[in-house]
Design a protein around this motif. Structure first.
Motif, mmCIF file in Angstrom:
data_model
loop_
_atom_site.group_PDB
_atom_site.id
_atom_site.type_symbol
_atom_site.label_atom_id
_atom_site.label_comp_id
_atom_site.label_asym_id
_atom_site.label_seq_id
_atom_site.Cartn_x
_atom_site.Cartn_y
_atom_site.Cartn_z
ATOM 1 N N UNK A 1 1.364 -0.811 0.061
ATOM 2 C CA UNK A 1 0.600 -0.035 0.003
ATOM 3 C C UNK A 1 1.259 1.520 -0.008
ATOM 4 N N UNK A 2 1.341 1.752 -0.954
ATOM 5 C CA UNK A 2 2.466 2.914 -1.157
ATOM 6 C C UNK A 2 1.757 4.026 -0.241
ATOM 7 N N UNK A 3 0.449 4.419 0.191
ATOM 8 C CA UNK A 3 -0.102 5.156 1.024
ATOM 9 C C UNK A 3 0.004 5.497 2.277
ATOM 10 N N UNK A 4 1.185 3.475 2.972
ATOM 11 C CA UNK A 4 1.253 3.130 3.825
ATOM 12 C C UNK A 4 3.249 3.997 4.066
ATOM 13 N N UNK A 5 3.321 3.736 3.066
ATOM 14 C CA UNK A 5 5.271 3.783 3.439
ATOM 15 C C UNK A 5 4.753 4.689 4.183
ATOM 16 N N UNK B 1 2.499 -5.850 -6.123
ATOM 17 C CA UNK B 1 1.585 -5.127 -6.257
ATOM 18 C C UNK B 1 2.301 -4.050 -5.781
ATOM 19 N N UNK B 2 1.590 -2.887 -6.220
ATOM 20 C CA UNK B 2 1.209 -1.828 -5.427
ATOM 21 C C UNK B 2 -0.083 -1.568 -5.676
ATOM 22 N N UNK B 3 -0.985 -0.873 -4.420
ATOM 23 C CA UNK B 3 -1.804 -0.581 -4.414
ATOM 24 C C UNK B 3 -1.980 0.535 -3.131
ATOM 25 N N UNK B 4 -3.106 1.488 -3.308
ATOM 26 C CA UNK B 4 -3.313 2.517 -2.974
ATOM 27 C C UNK B 4 -4.517 2.452 -1.581
ATOM 28 N N UNK B 5 -5.243 3.443 -1.181
ATOM 29 C CA UNK B 5 -5.883 3.683 0.391
ATOM 30 C C UNK B 5 -6.600 2.474 -0.402
ATOM 31 N N UNK B 6 -7.228 3.017 -1.478
ATOM 32 C CA UNK B 6 -9.075 2.865 -2.296
ATOM 33 C C UNK B 6 -8.945 1.256 -2.758
ATOM 34 N N UNK B 7 -7.324 0.841 -2.805
ATOM 35 C CA UNK B 7 -7.176 -0.193 -3.278
ATOM 36 C C UNK B 7 -7.083 -0.413 -4.365
ATOM 37 N N UNK B 8 -6.803 0.954 -5.168
ATOM 38 C CA UNK B 8 -6.570 0.933 -7.168
ATOM 39 C C UNK B 8 -5.340 0.672 -6.754
ATOM 40 N N UNK B 9 -5.721 0.162 -8.803
ATOM 41 C CA UNK B 9 -3.538 -0.353 -8.101
ATOM 42 C C UNK B 9 -2.882 1.011 -8.640
ATOM 43 N N UNK B 10 -1.471 1.015 -8.311
ATOM 44 C CA UNK B 10 -0.883 2.060 -8.905
ATOM 45 C C UNK B 10 0.630 1.641 -9.263
ATOM 46 N N UNK B 11 0.874 1.913 -10.784
ATOM 47 C CA UNK B 11 1.979 2.094 -11.416
ATOM 48 C C UNK B 11 2.997 2.669 -10.932
ATOM 49 N N UNK B 12 4.215 2.138 -11.003
ATOM 50 C CA UNK B 12 5.707 3.467 -10.616
ATOM 51 C C UNK B 12 6.154 3.079 -11.868
ATOM 52 N N UNK B 13 6.275 4.217 -12.470
ATOM 53 C CA UNK B 13 7.237 4.239 -13.461
ATOM 54 C C UNK B 13 8.020 5.638 -13.748
ATOM 55 N N UNK B 14 8.487 6.124 -12.640
ATOM 56 C CA UNK B 14 9.206 7.162 -13.169
ATOM 57 C C UNK B 14 10.327 6.663 -12.337
ATOM 58 N N UNK B 15 11.397 6.708 -12.885
ATOM 59 C CA UNK B 15 12.720 6.241 -12.151
ATOM 60 C C UNK B 15 13.228 6.651 -11.115
#
Length: 331
Positions: A240-244, A308-322
């Motif tokens: 969950x990227x919002x918990x990082x 895989x990565x998701x946010x607090x809403x459970x939506x998929x998150x794609x990390x494409x920044x180097x």
């Protein structure tokens, strides 16, 4: 580096490294510097854990890196592997390749190394010196109870994923070093400390024995290192990227998308990532309070494969920044 004369390999060892004893006698060291081999003694039911790390100038650290800070970083990076296994540090060896002999550089580097050795109570017991491009290789040795060890392959479905400290700071520091990010003096000092003086989480690792199922240190980035656990355990990992856990400096100076990229794909934080059965989460919270250290739940292990990565809403998150890249040699 400037040459200071005809110092031999043995002169360098005697002058700069012979007294790095880890701030006290280590009873496991039966024989240290001075013979062809060092000798370690292990107690009954103990196993030897060892790991080796090589740092190359221009690739793993800047060519003009402060040698005092570099000495601290080099040992912390190596000791972090012991922390990830829950091992107790016993001793280390050093192979140092130098372009030439520079008394000031050696004095500063050995002071930094000595400081870190005292912090982790790990003595220098041998090694080698030679001439060539600046390269630092350390092998660390630790002890483990034969019945208790943290492995990458022991995660279980439903395990919670935790991370110590904050992540992404070293990648942000690299951006500062390379001139891609401008910060104020206080922020600069924080980020340089995180890059050059990471903390190997030895006490955390030892406290996780019998509590956590799997662990790894974050050297190549959270996504890559958690993938090692997922692959070895034949499971999937979801973050969950919002918990990082992001440091205050990261939140102040970097937009969220890039901050998340640094946290997920950056490297060199040397925090621990580990998995814990839900029944043991209370013990992790107690550990965090005892050590006054943030230990944050960031995801879950499940059946499947990959990370895989998701946010607090459970939506998929794609990390494409180097994110973090090792220093590369100029063409």
């Amino acid at each position: 580096m400037s040459d200071i004369g005809q110092l031999t390999e043995f002169d360098i060892i005697a002058r700069y490294f012979a007294d790095i004893d880890g701030a006290g006698h280590q009873p496991s060291v039966a024989l240290g510097i001075g013979d062809d081999c060092a000798i370690l003694s292990l107690a009954a039911n103990q196993q030897l854990a060892f790991s080796i790390d090589t740092l190359v100038s221009g690739r793993h650290f800047p060519d003009d890196a402060d040698p005092y800070q570099l000495g601290q970083r080099a040992l912390a990076v190596a000791v972090s592997d012991l922390a990830a296994m829950g091992a107790k540090p016993l001793a280390f060896t050093l192979a140092l390749t130098l372009p030439s002999v520079d008394s000031q550089w050696l004095d500063d580097f050995s002071r930094g190394l000595r400081l870190a050795a005292g912090q982790y109570k790990i003595p220098l017991i041998g090694g080698d010196t030679t001439q060539g491009p600046l390269t630092i290789t350390l092998q660390v040795h630790g002890s483990l109870c034969s019945q208790a060890v943290l492995k990458r392959s022991a995660a279980q479905p439903g395990d919670a994923i935790f991370v110590t400290g904050t992540v992404g700071d070293a990648a942000a520091a690299l951006a500062v070093i390379e001139g891609r990010l401008v910060v104020d003096q206080q922020q600069h000092e924080f980020l340089m400390q995180r890059f050059y003086q990471p903390t190997a989480r030895i006490e955390v690792g030892q406290s996780l024995l019998g509590v956590a199922n799997a662990a790894v240190d974050i050297s190549d980035g959270l996504l890559a290192d958690l993938a090692h656990i997922a692959t070895a355990s034949k499971l999937a990992a979801m973050i969950n990227v919002d918990q990082l856990p992001l440091s205050a400096v990261m939140k102040q100076v970097i937009a969220k998308p890039q901050a998340l990229a640094y946290a997920l794909k950056g490297g060199d934080d040397y925090e621990l990532c580990f998995t814990v059965a839900r029944d043991n989460i209370t013990q992790i919270k107690t550990l965090a309070q005892r050590l006054s250290l943030p230990i944050t739940e960031v995801g879950i292990m499940a059946a499947g494969s990959g990370v895989s990565c998701v946010d607090d809403h459970g939506d998929d998150v794609v990390i494409d920044i180097a994110g973090y890249q090792h220093f590369t040699q100029s063409e």
